[in-house]
Write an enzyme that holds these catalytic residues in place. Structure first.
Site, PDB file in Angstrom:
ATOM      1  N   GLY A  66       0.827  -1.192   0.000  1.00 26.12           N
ATOM      2  CA  GLY A  66       0.000   0.000   0.000  1.00 26.12           C
ATOM      3  C   GLY A  66       0.862   1.242   0.000  1.00 26.12           C
ATOM      4  O   GLY A  66       2.013   1.209   0.432  1.00 26.12           O
ATOM      5  N   HIS A 117       3.562   4.915   2.794  1.00 28.66           N
ATOM      6  CA  HIS A 117       4.776   4.506   3.514  1.00 28.66           C
ATOM      7  C   HIS A 117       6.031   5.102   2.868  1.00 28.66           C
ATOM      8  O   HIS A 117       7.132   4.585   3.053  1.00 28.66           O
ATOM      9  CB  HIS A 117       4.882   2.981   3.557  1.00 28.66           C
ATOM     10  CG  HIS A 117       3.674   2.306   4.107  1.00 28.66           C
ATOM     11  ND1 HIS A 117       3.220   2.561   5.384  1.00 28.66           N
ATOM     12  CD2 HIS A 117       2.813   1.409   3.571  1.00 28.66           C
ATOM     13  CE1 HIS A 117       2.121   1.845   5.603  1.00 28.66           C
ATOM     14  NE2 HIS A 117       1.851   1.132   4.511  1.00 28.66           N
ATOM     15  N   HIS A 154      -0.112   1.045   9.988  1.00 30.53           N
ATOM     16  CA  HIS A 154      -1.446   1.461   9.559  1.00 30.53           C
ATOM     17  C   HIS A 154      -2.284   1.851  10.771  1.00 30.53           C
ATOM     18  O   HIS A 154      -3.509   1.849  10.721  1.00 30.53           O
ATOM     19  CB  HIS A 154      -2.149   0.344   8.788  1.00 30.53           C
ATOM     20  CG  HIS A 154      -1.312  -0.263   7.721  1.00 30.53           C
ATOM     21  ND1 HIS A 154      -0.715  -1.492   7.853  1.00 30.53           N
ATOM     22  CD2 HIS A 154      -0.930   0.216   6.526  1.00 30.53           C
ATOM     23  CE1 HIS A 154      -0.013  -1.748   6.759  1.00 30.53           C
ATOM     24  NE2 HIS A 154      -0.122  -0.723   5.946  1.00 30.53           N
TER      25      HIS A 154
END
Lengths: 330, 330
Positions: free
Chosen positions: B53, B56, B219
């Protein structure tokens, strides 16, 4: 405001020791004067020295190493190093080496560096300086030249002069080169939030939740306009329009670009802003030869971004911007 | 929360185009699948692919280049890439090249990457993977191995495997090397503030003004303890004590260290924390062979820090950690 620090009295020492821990194969730390310097200092004819107040990390210690700075002198937060600190740094070089000082154009910085320079001359040193004044945020024409501060564009000066020094340029050649680069170098920034200085209880300015502040300085100096935040694109248009009026550029002009996070700006946002700059430069038919994006010269934990443009007048500049370095933060 | 973005629907595309603008001499951007890949992709016997995802940054696109990753696949914010995206990335490699996937241990990431791997195998590809599970923040022994997530230590895996791949290691050798490194790799972090996800109105956790949160995930996954913030040294002691109990190290053991800012943590604070780690490792008589400090794998604009330790079991690992790379963010 929580900060990952210990005793605030020891912030600079703690930080520089941490930096030395990371880079102990390459750099030394002089704890008496808070100086970071290359282990192989004597390798060049001319040592390149810069520095200033702390709170702008990774500037300048993150640029000490092969191909950039020889030495960085680190003052307290937002306070330039003293003439004694600067003289101590100069004395670390070999007496046969010449020294070029890269000074950011803040009154106290200029005073202290030039005072150390004149003391070094009395000691028989071959030494000179350039003064970086890339910040073009001040609108008032009268006080303009006085108040052009030295900000993120300084990193491009470090890079070009560092590479030329590694190639064997003389002190006079480096001074001339630096002056030409600085004439073609302009920076503008925008803040989304102020810096929190651990030595002060209040930030130097306040913004409403939805406001941004154009032209604010890296120590929180007054900017030129507050307005409601709209989008990255809007910020990019405002800053590029102002820079365009200074350069009066024409199609095909060659430029280098530094996009700089001011401390707490995530890379995601820096790259989105970079993409808006890309589109604007494309519309202007500018030939962008070099781009650097990252957190390079900060104002502690300020959220915001700056853009530095360098009009490339000599293909050598592009070569030097792209040459290899061994430093922590380029 | 002001963010330097435009239409939130285009965040990933805008960001990756900005990255490509900075690195257009070295990398390509596939906008259909949000893939960043090396221009000289075919140079190695084994292509090293990672991703996950977004949110980051600079992970993982900032590590694409000579000596590290061949390809990074970029999902939406906190959402892993789909099997289709991953398969598209694999198909960019030459059919004669083998492929190693570096997967972070989150359930959806593992599912999607393994699904793409099995599709690629059906196409006759020589492909394998390693799963990084360096996060040791979960205290509950029962769910422990299940919930060990892949976090900042992944960057050290990228570096070591990337360097070994550049040296010509085979797929099997790289898989074995990756497994050995991962067994010796542990990470722990602490948050001072939550991330602000542009797709969500509320942060995933809240902290009082003076609180920190140990072990929180990248997260915003639940951590193991909230407590009042005291000092950098206190954070360092807490994290090192926990890591020490896992390694049962002895004097003279060799370690590599990655200190990682989680998004909005100024370098000043990262280096102060690094200095506290230095002192603790010195007290333990650990032989620290490699240190890296910086913002490497983030949680958007979270304020906080993590430490990754790698016990160096083979001198080659140290060599590969220190070898040259041509990437944006190492």
């Amino acid at each position: 405001m929580k900060k990952i620090t210990n005793n605030v009295q020891h912030i600079i020492r703690d930080m520089l020791q941490g930096f030395q821990f990371e880079n102990n194969d390459r750099v030394c730390y002089n704890s008496k004067h808070n100086i970071i310097y290359r282990k192989d200092l004597a390798q060049q004819n001319v040592a390149i020295i810069s520095g200033g107040g702390s709170g702008h990390e990774p500037a300048d210690f993150g640029y000490v190493g092969e191909g950039m700075l020889s030495i960085s002198i680190n003052g307290n937060i937002f306070v330039p190093p003293t003439p004694e600190q600067i003289l101590a740094a100069i004395r670390l070089t070999d007496k046969k080496q010449a020294v070029l000082l890269i000074i950011k154009n803040f009154q106290a910085d200029v005073q202290n560096f030039l005072s150390a320079e004149s003391l070094a001359k009395e000691e028989g040193r071959s030494i000179d300086h350039v003064i970086v004044n890339d910040d073009v945020s001040v609108e008032d024409a009268v006080s303009y030249s006085k108040r052009k501060r030295g900000v993120a564009g300084t990193i491009l000066v470090h890079k070009i002069l560092g590479a030329a020094a590694a190639e064997g340029y003389s002190l006079q050649q480096l001074k001339n080169l630096g002056s030409s680069v600085i004439k073609n170098l302009h920076t503008l920034g925008v803040a989304l939030s102020p810096a929190n200085n651990p030595n002060q209880t209040e930030p130097s300015f306040t913004l409403n939740d939805n406001e941004v502040y154009y032209g604010v300085g890296i120590h929180g100096e007054k900017g030129y306009r507050k307005e409601e935040f709209c989008s990255s694109e809007k910020l990019a248009i405002e800053l590029i329009n102002k820079l365009k009026s200074l350069y009066r550029w024409k199609q095909g002009d060659k430029f280098a670009i530094l996009i700089n996070g001011l401390g707490a700006t995530p890379l995601m946002e820096q790259y989105i802003f970079a993409n808006d700059i890309r589109r604007l430069m494309q519309l202007e038919n500018i030939d962008v030869r070099f781009v650097k994006v990252g957190t390079h010269l900060t104002s502690i934990d300020m959220k915001g971004i700056s853009i530095s443009l360098l009009k490339i007048e000599d293909p050598e500049w592009e070569k030097w911007l792209k040459s290899d370095v061994t430093v922590s933060s380029w």
